[in-house]
Design an enzyme around this catalytic site. Structure first.
Site, PDB file in Angstrom:
ATOM      1  N   CYS A 291      14.321  33.781  40.207  1.00 38.86           N
ATOM      2  CA  CYS A 291      14.980  32.982  41.243  1.00 38.86           C
ATOM      3  C   CYS A 291      15.520  33.804  42.393  1.00 38.86           C
ATOM      4  O   CYS A 291      15.383  33.422  43.562  1.00 38.86           O
ATOM      5  CB  CYS A 291      16.074  32.114  40.633  1.00 38.86           C
TER       6      CYS A 291
ATOM      7  N   HIS B 136      21.951  31.900  39.066  1.00 40.85           N
ATOM      8  CA  HIS B 136      20.848  31.175  39.693  1.00 40.85           C
ATOM      9  C   HIS B 136      21.098  31.052  41.187  1.00 40.85           C
ATOM     10  O   HIS B 136      22.235  30.875  41.632  1.00 40.85           O
ATOM     11  CB  HIS B 136      20.680  29.781  39.068  1.00 40.85           C
TER      12      HIS B 136
ATOM     13  N   ASP C 151      14.364  24.567  45.851  1.00 38.73           N
ATOM     14  CA  ASP C 151      14.414  25.649  44.861  1.00 38.73           C
ATOM     15  C   ASP C 151      13.007  25.895  44.339  1.00 38.73           C
ATOM     16  O   ASP C 151      12.391  25.005  43.753  1.00 38.73           O
ATOM     17  CB  ASP C 151      15.343  25.222  43.717  1.00 38.73           C
TER      18      ASP C 151
END
Length: 266
Positions: free
Chosen positions: A74, A112, A127
């Protein structure tokens, strides 16, 4: 290796994910960019397992993901995708979040990276760093409204303790995916946590291979040495019997082409 001499070319990035339309800051373009990205660029932690230090600088990420055809996790994927969105004219804010999916207890650390954009006065989160089972399109930042994406459904709710909480529907249940607060973060704010993910004894990222990508049929994943290929017909599971078979499967199912040692297979 620093790749500062390599130009970060928007056109090459768009070619990497297969986008051919106009690049303008609209919701429809954002939907297409995210959808194509999660189908083209895999989520993967293989550099961490190989002991290769990660960089979150845009030139380094561009070289890894665009030039070398790799993926990332991420902090890598959303950092570079955020850069692309800014080049397209989107107003981007970086959020920090806790990842709840498949966690038996409250996550102790925020680990995250989520992107927030504003389009025509409406707010969205986007995302590309969740993995194969994450949202394929942006989600509007509105409370308790189910948002359907194909055969998947999500909703965002407010939590007094953790800010916004993203849930995905599984049957009759709503399961948490990640939470985040609305504090803006600078790119440098993610460096310490990314370093923890690489090196900490209790990090989940430096133990086993975690690779995933969406496909037209479903998704492909790796959990440790187990490959799982999800299609409409079911799940095909296999374990490569050699390093050669492993690297061939990586290339075939994820587009990842590795050379050299694979220390996590020792």
């Amino acid at each position: 290796m620093i790749h500062t001499s390599e130009q970060c070319d928007v056109a090459a990035y768009l070619n990497r994910i297969g986008y051919e339309g106009p690049l303008e800051p609209t919701l429809e373009v954002l939907k297409e960019l995210q959808r194509l990205h999660v189908h083209a660029v895999p989520y993967e932690n293989l550099d961490i397992l190989a002991g290769i230090p990660l960089s979150l600088s845009v030139p380094e990420l561009y070289h890894k993901i665009v030039t070398a055809g790799r993926g990332g996790y991420c902090f890598e994927l959303n950092a570079l995708f955020g850069w692309l969105l800014e080049q397209a004219g989107y107003e981007v804010t970086n959020y920090f979040g806790r990842f709840w999916k498949d966690e038996p207890v409250t996550p102790a650390k925020r680990r995250h990276h989520i992107l927030h954009v504003v389009i025509d006065g409406k707010r969205y989160i986007t995302d590309v760093g969740v993995g194969g089972a994450g949202p394929r399109e942006p989600l509007e930042l509105i409370e308790d409204a189910p948002q359907t994406q194909g055969d998947e459904c999500y909703r965002l709710s407010k939590s007094a303790a953790y800010g916004w909480m993203l849930y995905e529907q599984k049957g009759e249940d709503w399961n948490p995916v990640f939470s985040f607060t609305e504090e803006p973060n600078l790119p440098e704010d993610f460096l310490t946590t990314s370093y923890w993910c690489e090196h900490a004894p209790d990090s989940p990222f430096n133990k086993t291979a975690r690779v995933s990508i969406r496909t037209a049929e479903g998704r492909n994943t790796i959990d440790d040495r187990e490959f799982r290929i999800y299609t409409k017909q079911g799940v095909h599971v296999f374990h490569p019997s050699s390093k050669q078979e492993y690297t061939e499967a990586l290339a075939r199912y994820f587009g990842i082409r590795l050379t050299g040692e694979l220390p996590w297979l020792e």
